[in-house]
Write a protein that holds these residues in place. Structure first.
Motif, PDB file in Angstrom:
ATOM      1  N   GLU A   1     -40.816 -55.717 -44.389  1.00 12.08           N
ATOM      2  CA  GLU A   1     -42.082 -55.147 -44.851  1.00 12.08           C
ATOM      3  C   GLU A   1     -41.905 -54.249 -46.072  1.00 12.08           C
ATOM      4  OE1 GLU A   1     -43.938 -53.173 -41.615  1.00 12.08           O
ATOM      5  OE2 GLU A   1     -44.250 -55.000 -40.435  1.00 12.08           O
ATOM      6  N   ASP A   2     -40.700 -53.756 -46.294  1.00 12.55           N
ATOM      7  CA  ASP A   2     -40.434 -52.870 -47.444  1.00 12.55           C
ATOM      8  C   ASP A   2     -39.987 -53.629 -48.691  1.00 12.55           C
ATOM      9  OD1 ASP A   2     -41.078 -50.733 -45.893  1.00 12.55           O
ATOM     10  OD2 ASP A   2     -39.002 -50.259 -45.335  1.00 12.55           O
TER      11      ASP A   2
ATOM     12  N   ASN B   1     -35.626 -53.987 -44.137  1.00  8.00           N
ATOM     13  CA  ASN B   1     -36.917 -54.178 -43.483  1.00  8.00           C
ATOM     14  C   ASN B   1     -37.773 -55.138 -44.316  1.00  8.00           C
ATOM     15  OD1 ASN B   1     -39.305 -54.036 -42.124  1.00  8.00           O
ATOM     16  ND2 ASN B   1     -39.583 -51.815 -42.353  1.00  8.00           N
TER      17      ASN B   1
END
Length: 1251
Positions: A833-834, A831
């Motif tokens: 965003e992670d 991901n």
């Protein structure tokens, strides 16, 4: 030394061998001689050049070569701070030059412009010497015949009336220098011992001149000086000097009165302009210089007549806005005020003045021991009986204006500018030296009033300077020590007032140290005996613990002066050797080395501890509080019991103080002291254990982590927990849980400093309290494993580091899960965003540490024969670390993936040692296969790739890691192919500059000749050679070209063929990866520019085909301008070669004529024309001109619609299918597209590419 050097001439060196030997001896001396001797020797070497230039000037009677002036200037400017080295040669330089000026002035009337052109360059040289050595040293060698006076005035008149039209030029025209030198010359000539009117020849022609009138020559000089007093340059100061010499002559009474009247008009003027401001400065400077000269040469009567007028002007001007705005004007006002005061008072040497006894070696030798030691009354001060002082007090007539003058000087001590306060302090000393003892005591009382708490830092600084001046002049009697010494020692030396985020007071402490220095210099040791006991500890406290280096050095210098002058000081010489100028330059060294060394001597430990305890651990500067805590701990070894019973008792309550600085410093200091006490072997009582253990719970309960200062308190608490854990302070189960929870929260803090402090604390806490408690250990590991996948990136960072510091006893229970989870945490998150590079970097570091911990030999299992662990390291850990070398993540901070790659290099190195050591210790096949040739190739290839990439730090890290792997003393790493060549490229030497591109690339590029390393090296090299950094690009590409050009023709072709294969591999391996493809295409373009791949060999044709096929994929729908431009250029080159690939390349090239970016269309047209010129087979001969017309005619920067009508004709002429050439472009063009859309796209392109 100068005479000795001059005696060494070439004639005296008989042989060339002797000359070489002499040069070697001089070079050897340079290493050991003092700076002054080296500078002197080098000046003598330059003197030959200076002398030759001067001889040329003197022989020609002028400066023939203008550059010779600049050469002399550049040589002399190097001696601005060492002017005394030039002084022995001033006569040889100045005298002949001034004789040239003197000889030329006689022709000034007839050839003024020509003479000035001769004089000005010479004046530049003379004025350069004035700036280096000072005017007093230079004017001694000016000619001073009486007849020169009129000549000098004539020269000044010509310079004054002639102005240069090139004032904006950077180099000097000599106009200002000529004026300055002439004014200085006149300052000598006006001292002729005759009436100036008898020297002035113009008087004979002037029938109106009467006896007593001012001579016309003097009027001219006065007129010029008045004009120059308005100048902002050095002429203002020099004209003031000239006026002071001229107007203080006995025959200049009328001129002096006239000048004072003119100054009265100027000072009374209300005009507010820049010119008037400079005029005020010039007038005040001139008056101050005149009064100074008159005090030395004239009777007081001359000055007393004009005194009221001058004093009134000074008083009014000091209250004006002009004085408020100008520190320099206030300084001159103070100077003039003090000199007015000196005029009012008779010149006398006060009998009450303190005169220190001068020690005499001959007197000591001739006097017997009994006589030397007996007489206490053999006084240190020369003093008359009190009745004499009283009689002098009655006889002395004190003018009424003196009180006003002293008040002005006292107000000057409060001024905001240091130069004004310094001048006022000198004035107080000079005026007091002419007062009676009673009046001097009153002045001292007024000075001491400046040290009241309500006064500002300026008053304290001025007061210290004044006391130092009084002490130096013997005007501060020993009977005043009880009033003065406590103020200086206990207050001024420690003056530090907090103002916002900083403090003021360093200048006060510096001045207070100056007062202490003056005490040691001025007074006899018997009078200083009691004072020294007060001075020494405080001076050493400031010298060791002050925040500012100038204050530390000033205090140490004052202590050294007192030790040297007063003598008989316990351990004085030893302390002076410890606290020297250089050792005090570093604050850390002062706190942790100098102070600790001084504290071993009697009388210093307790003052040092009190200073740290009451002033430094609560200091506003965080770094100073941290140093103070460490310094306290370093002092524990001298008396542990005192620290336990006194210091800790003071610190523990302060950890809950409402003042952030106090509780932060107290928490740090308490932890450091507890640890130091434990290291000294001192056993704390149970009550002390309980009180220390309760500090962190009390801070938690008071919620002191919240609000302002919460972060630094977390840092302090983490360090405190680490210290008490190392000291094995007894903790209850509840306290253990609180400490663990505190550290868990700190591990998840986004501040990396707090995380690192928490990691260190966790390591000690677990080691001291959790080993043996399986349940708590399992819970702790499970918690951190769970946190490795937490959405909060800060939590992931902290947990990865925490797992890395856990001991073997905790890890062994779940080691497979720990290693597996950490390996997963090293990979780039799915991901976007992670994703967090710091979390991955910490995971790599934690994984490396876990592997090291698990493989360490244990007493219970010295062989550590768990094969599964080492197989896991070989397969999963090494594979993870090698993949981490490909982490090229980028965010707004730049290449953050480099942090991961750097950690991975260190991790690979350590894991390699683990596997090789274990494989070497066992002979069976199971263990020997832990490190094989495949793993060795991947390891060396991965590290070598980092050694040729664009980041200097990573190249250095990779090279040093390879160096350690190749030359490790205890572990031999096997299966390294071409090890001998690697050792040749990376020798076992210290200090190699691997971060310098010109050093590292020529070495690493040689590995392109080995197939096992060439692909990794080439994939890293193209990133450097095709990058944006110019110096790196040039160094890497030139190293590549040098490598390809070495050897015979067959060898060169072999290298070129191998490189073609490597480049094609890169294009396939990193397909659509613009980070690699763009610089790779740039590198191919540069190689084609250098005529590479043009030999029509089989490998070049296959290379062309592979590149064209790759470009077809890479350039499709690309919006990266650099990539498109490089691709178009490459297609142009390939289209220029013969069949069969040129048609395909030309077809692709023509497709870019319809590209949406105008710059790409223009570039494609340019390359297509060049291809048609180079390769005549692309289009038939009868059609080639029409094709060129179609390509070159359109304006490619215009809209795309202008090119649509010509596409079909172009394809027909070139024998290409329109649908094949423009298939992608047709789809793009058929869309509804306007000029604004295109411009918007191009604007985005420009923004993204940095154009």
């Amino acid at each position: 030394m100068a005479a000795t050097e001059d005696q060494i001439s070439p004639a005296k060196i008989e042989t060339e061998a002797d000359a070489v030997k002499l040069e070697e001896e001089e070079e050897e001396d340079d290493e050991h001689d003092s700076k002054e001797r080296v500078l002197q020797r080098y000046f003598l070497q330059e003197w030959n050049l200076v002398k030759s230039l001067l001889d040329d000037i003197v022989s020609n009677g002028r400066v023939v070569v203008p550059s010779s002036v600049q050469k002399i200037q550049s040589i002399m400017d190097k001696y601005q701070e060492q002017g005394q080295l030039v002084e022995p040669y001033l006569e040889s330089i100045v005298s002949p030059l001034m004789l040239i000026i003197r000889s030329k002035i006689s022709e000034l009337d007839s050839r003024s412009d020509e003479i000035l052109k001769i004089v000005k360059p010479i004046c530049i040289i003379i004025y350069t010497l004035v700036t280096v050595c000072g005017y007093k040293s230079v004017i001694k060698f000016f000619p001073h015949q009486v007849s020169d006076l009129e000549l000098a005035v004539l020269l000044l008149e010509k310079c004054h009336t002639t102005s240069s039209g090139s004032s904006l030029r950077q180099e000097s025209t000599g106009e200002m220098e000529a004026k300055c030198v002439t004014l200085l010359w006149l300052s000598i000539l006006v001292l002729v011992p005759f009436d100036i009117s008898s020297v002035d020849t113009s008087i004979a022609e002037d029938e109106s001149f009467c006896v007593g009138d001012i001579a016309p020559l003097v009027l001219k000089i006065l007129g010029f000086c008045k004009d120059y007093l308005c100048s902002s340059g050095p002429m203002r100061r020099i004209s003031g000097l000239l006026l002071s010499k001229l107007l203080t002559r006995p025959d200049m009474g009328k001129a002096f009165t006239s000048f004072v009247e003119w100054t009265d008009e100027v000072l009374s003027s209300k005009e507010d302009s820049v010119v008037n401001h400079f005029r005020l400065l010039g007038v005040m400077e001139a008056l101050a210089a005149i009064f100074k000269e008159l005090l030395l040469t004239a009777s007081r009567k001359v000055l007393l007549d004009v005194l009221p007028t001058v004093l009134n002007n000074v008083t009014v001007l000091s209250k004006s806005s002009a004085a408020t705005r100008s520190p320099l004007l206030r300084k001159y006002l103070i100077k003039l005020t003090q000199r007015i005061g000196l005029v009012c008072l008779p010149h006398r040497l006060p009998s009450w003045r303190y005169v220190a006894r001068t020690a005499s070696l001959s007197e000591n030798i001739s006097t017997g021991p009994t006589q030397r030691l007996a007489p206490d009354h053999a006084g240190a001060a020369v003093a008359q009986p009190e009745c004499t002082d009283d009689q002098e007090d009655e006889d002395m007539d004190v003018p009424e204006i003196l009180e006003e003058i002293i008040e002005m000087l006292l107000s000057g001590l409060r001024d905001t500018d240091t130069v004004v306060r310094w001048s006022a302090a000198k004035g107080i000393g000079r005026v007091s030296s002419r007062l009676t003892s009673v009046l001097s005591e009153e002045v001292l009382s007024s000075v001491l009033e400046l040290f009241s708490p309500g006064e500002g830092d300026g008053s304290w600084h001025g007061g210290c300077l004044a006391l130092a001046e009084l002490a130096r002049r013997g005007l501060l009697l020993p009977r005043s020590f009880p009033q003065v010494v406590p103020i200086i020692v206990k207050v001024a030396l420690h003056y530090d007032v907090r103002r916002g985020p900083h403090s003021v007071g360093s200048h006060v402490r510096d001045a207070a140290a100056y007062v202490c220095w003056a005490f040691g210099r001025a007074y006899y040791h018997k009078d200083m005996k009691n004072v020294l006991d007060q001075l020494a500890p405080d001076l050493l406290i400031v010298g060791s613990f002050d925040r500012e280096v100038n204050c530390r050095r000033a205090a140490a210098a004052a202590f050294q002066e007192n030790v040297g002058r007063q003598g008989n000081y316990p351990h004085g010489i030893d302390i002076v050797n410890i606290a020297d100028y250089f050792s005090l330059s570093s604050r850390v060294n002062s706190y942790l080395q100098v102070a600790v060394s001084i504290a071993q001597y009697e009388g210093y430990l307790y003052p040092f501890v009190d200073e740290l305890l009451y002033n430094k651990i609560c200091h506003w500067d965080k770094s100073l509080r941290e140093l103070a805590a460490k310094a306290l701990a370093a002092l524990v070894k001298y008396e542990p019991e005192y620290f336990v019973n006194y210091v800790l008792e003071k610190l523990i309550p302060c950890t809950l103080s409402t003042d952030l600085c106090m509780r932060h410093g107290a928490t740090l200091a308490a932890g450091e002291v507890v640890l130091a006490v434990h290291q000294c072997g001192y056993v704390l009582s149970a009550d002390s254990h309980k009180r220390i253990a309760g500090i962190v719970p009390a801070i938690e309960k008071a919620r002191l982590y919240r609000g302002k200062g919460g972060e630094i308190m977390r840092l302090a608490v983490s360090r405190f927990i680490e210290c008490i854990s190392s000291s094995h302070v007894a903790l209850s189960e509840r306290t253990e849980r609180i400490l663990l929870d505190t550290l868990t929260v700190n591990l998840g803090h986004p501040n990396s400093q707090i995380q690192n402090a928490a990691v260190s604390a966790v390591q000690q806490l677990v080691q001291s309290y959790l080993i043996g408690n399986d349940k708590k250990a399992a819970d702790l590991i499970s918690k951190h494993l769970k946190h490795l996948t937490d959405p909060n990136v800060a939590v992931r960072r902290g947990s990865a580091l925490a797992l890395g510091v856990l001991p073997y006893e905790l890890l062994i229970a779940k080691w497979k899960d720990v290693v597996s989870k950490l390996c997963s945490a090293c990979m780039i998150e799915a991901n976007p965003e992670d994703r967090d590079a710091e979390a991955r970097m910490n995971a790599v570091k934690g994984l490396t540490s876990v592997c090291e911990t698990l493989t360490q030999p244990r007493a219970s299992d010295p062989e550590n024969d768990d094969l599964s662990l080492f197989i896991l390291i070989k397969t999963e850990v090494m594979d993870t670390l090698l993949k981490a070398l490909d982490d090229y993540s980028v965010d707004n901070r730049g290449d953050v993936g480099s942090w991961v790659r750097e950690a991975a290099i260190h991790g690979l190195e350590k894991c390699t040692y683990i596997l090789c050591k274990k494989a070497g210790d066992h002979n069976n096949d199971s263990f020997s296969s832990l490190f094989d040739s495949n793993l060795a190739n991947r390891l060396i290839g991965g590290i070598v790739k980092q050694g040729v990439e664009k980041m200097d730090k990573l190249r250095e890290t990779a090279a040093k890691a390879l160096q350690r792997i190749l030359y490790h003393e205890t572990v031999t790493v096997p299966f390294i192919l071409y090890r001998e060549k690697l050792e040749e490229i990376i020798p076992n030497q210290e200090g190699l500059r691997w971060a310098v591109p010109t050093f590292s690339f020529p070495r690493f590029v040689q590995l392109l000749g080995f197939p096992c390393y060439s692909k990794g090296v080439m994939s890293g090299l193209v990133i450097s050679a095709g990058g944006l950094q110019k110096s790196l690009k040039e160094a890497s590409f030139s190293a590549l070209l040098q490598y390809l050009g070495e050897g015979e023709a067959n060898e060169q072709r072999s290298k070129e063929s191998a490189m073609c294969d490597d480049i094609l591999w890169i294009l396939q391996e990193y397909k659509k990866c613009d980070r690699v493809i763009v610089p790779c295409l740039k590198t191919i373009e540069e190689l084609l520019d250098e005529k590479m791949f043009l030999n029509q060999e089989a490998y070049t044709l296959s290379f062309y085909k592979g590149v064209v096929d790759s470009l077809a994929i890479e350039l499709r729908a690309s919006k990266i301008f650099a990539k498109l431009e490089a691709g178009v250029v490459i297609l142009g080159y390939i289209a220029s070669v013969s069949e069969p690939i040129s048609k395909q390349a030309f077809s692709q090239l023509l497709s870019f004529l319809a590209h949406r970016y105008p710059k790409i269309r223009e570039k494609a047209a340019e390359e297509a024309c060049l291809a048609l010129v180079r390769n005549k087979t692309l289009v038939t001969e009868d059609k080639i001109e029409r094709v060129k017309d179609i390509i070159t005619t359109p304006c490619w920067e215009a809209g795309m619609e202008l090119t649509q009508s010509q596409k079909l004709e172009l394809c027909e002429l070139a024998g290409l299918e329109h649908g094949v050439v423009f298939r992608t472009r047709s789809r793009t063009v058929t869309k509804t597209m306007t000029a604004s859309d295109e411009n918007a796209s191009y604007s985005a392109l420009v923004d993204s590419s940095g154009f």
